[in-house]
Design a protein around this motif. Structure first.
Motif, mmCIF file in Angstrom:
data_model
loop_
_atom_site.group_PDB
_atom_site.id
_atom_site.type_symbol
_atom_site.label_atom_id
_atom_site.label_comp_id
_atom_site.label_asym_id
_atom_site.label_seq_id
_atom_site.Cartn_x
_atom_site.Cartn_y
_atom_site.Cartn_z
ATOM 1 N N GLY B 5 0.789 -1.235 0.000
ATOM 2 C CA GLY B 5 0.000 0.000 0.000
ATOM 3 C C GLY B 5 0.814 1.273 0.000
ATOM 4 O O GLY B 5 0.282 2.328 0.339
ATOM 5 N N GLN B 8 -0.710 3.991 -1.881
ATOM 6 C CA GLN B 8 -1.910 4.446 -1.183
ATOM 7 C C GLN B 8 -1.533 5.420 -0.058
ATOM 8 O O GLN B 8 -2.206 6.416 0.160
ATOM 9 C CB GLN B 8 -2.583 3.224 -0.583
ATOM 10 N N ASP B 11 -0.631 8.721 -1.594
ATOM 11 C CA ASP B 11 -1.852 9.449 -1.971
ATOM 12 C C ASP B 11 -2.513 10.070 -0.742
ATOM 13 O O ASP B 11 -3.035 11.181 -0.794
ATOM 14 C CB ASP B 11 -2.861 8.504 -2.643
ATOM 15 N N THR B 12 -2.496 9.312 0.354
ATOM 16 C CA THR B 12 -3.116 9.810 1.591
ATOM 17 C C THR B 12 -2.352 11.031 2.107
ATOM 18 O O THR B 12 -2.960 12.032 2.497
ATOM 19 C CB THR B 12 -3.154 8.705 2.659
#
Lengths: 225, 90
Positions: B5, B8, B11-12
């Motif tokens: 991740g 991810q 992106d967060t």
């Protein structure tokens, strides 16, 4: 319209929106700094609710907004009591009250005779306390009677009271929890949008307010049967 | 979060900087690993740092201890992303 409500500690102002009959959605802003960051948004939300035929109220809690009471003199229980005073004021008009708690505002309605509770991104007391400690930067002395955090002078007793406080969630009265899509915690409904309560420069989000106004109006009508 | 991740997490971190600091999506899309943060972004003052860290905790389901917060982790977008990924992905 500007109205006033009484509580054991005195009298405070509140803004009223929408029709003069039917249920009233009573908003509780988050405590401390986040109140400044969400006030404009809450006013937008209550105006949009009024457009949907639903009445609303935005009280100044003691120690908040235009209130003349010093925040440092207040305990958490006293602020909850004041919110109860707002709800009593609505009940005295022969109308039902629904609490709309934003963030830590969701902690204020525990002792209020609300017909239901609608909570946006509710924050519990321990998380709020953790955040206040982070903003303060260094631990405050155990003997301190009050602590200044981001410009707010807060009583040490109130900070102690926050630990372990949870939003009131009993099964007898309905409760609905709405969170942003970016928030992974449990919710009844999720909506797209940015957390305005984190912005140091207050901002607004009318599109998010419209989504929430639709949700609140439909939910209150369903509760009223 | 899945071990794969890391994108991810990146992106967060990008979304948190956008939301907390009120930056445009275009601006954060241009952030690279060596884009400087603390000291370079006027929006990122100490109050905003607290907001960024708390929002990262909430979105990634992690806990950041105060003694882990130093200038180094906030130095660049890459440093903050590496820190968050190490926390979230273990």
């Amino acid at each position: 319209m500007i109205d006033r409500y009484d509580w054991a500690g005195g009298q405070e102002a509140m803004l009223r929106f929408g029709p003069s009959n039917g249920p009233v959605v009573v908003a509780a802003l988050p405590l401390f700094e986040e109140a400044n960051r969400t006030r404009t948004f809450a006013v937008t939300l209550l105006r949009l609710l009024a457009e949907r035929g639903m009445a609303g109220a935005l009280p100044d809690m003691p120690g908040q907004g235009e209130s003349l009471m010093a925040l440092e003199t207040l305990s958490f229980l006293r602020i909850q009591e004041a919110f109860g005073g707002v709800v009593d004021h609505i009940l005295d008009e022969g109308r039902a009250a629904y609490a709309l708690g934003i963030r830590s505002g969701a902690l204020l309605d525990a002792h209020a005779l609300a017909s239901g509770r609608w909570h946006l991104a509710p924050q519990d007391g321990s998380d709020l306390l953790r955040e206040l400690k982070r903003v303060h930067g260094s631990p405050w002395p155990a003997s301190a009677a009050r602590v200044e955090i981001a410009g707010n002078l807060i009583s040490a007793d109130l900070l102690v009271e926050l630990e372990g406080k949870q939003p009131f969630a009993e099964s007898v009265t309905p409760r609905r929890v709405v969170r942003l899509e970016s928030d992974p915690r449990p919710a009844d409904h999720q909506v797209p949008g940015a957390p305005l309560w984190r912005r140091s420069d207050p901002d607004n989000d009318p599109a998010l307010a419209a989504l929430l106004a639709d949700d609140i109006a439909a939910w209150v009508r369903a509760c009223e049967g | 979060m899945q071990p794969d991740g890391s994108l991810q997490v990146e992106d967060t971190v990008r979304a948190v900087l956008r939301d907390v600091l009120g930056l445009s999506a275009d601006r954060v899309a241009e952030f690279r690993a060596d884009t400087p943060l603390f000291g370079a972004l006027p929006e990122l003052d100490s109050l905003a740092v607290a907001g960024v860290l708390t929002e990262l905790e909430d979105r990634l389901g992690i806990l950041i201890e105060d003694d882990e917060v130093d200038g180094e982790m906030l130095e660049s977008f890459g440093a903050l992303t590496r820190f968050a990924a190490a926390k979230a992905l273990g």
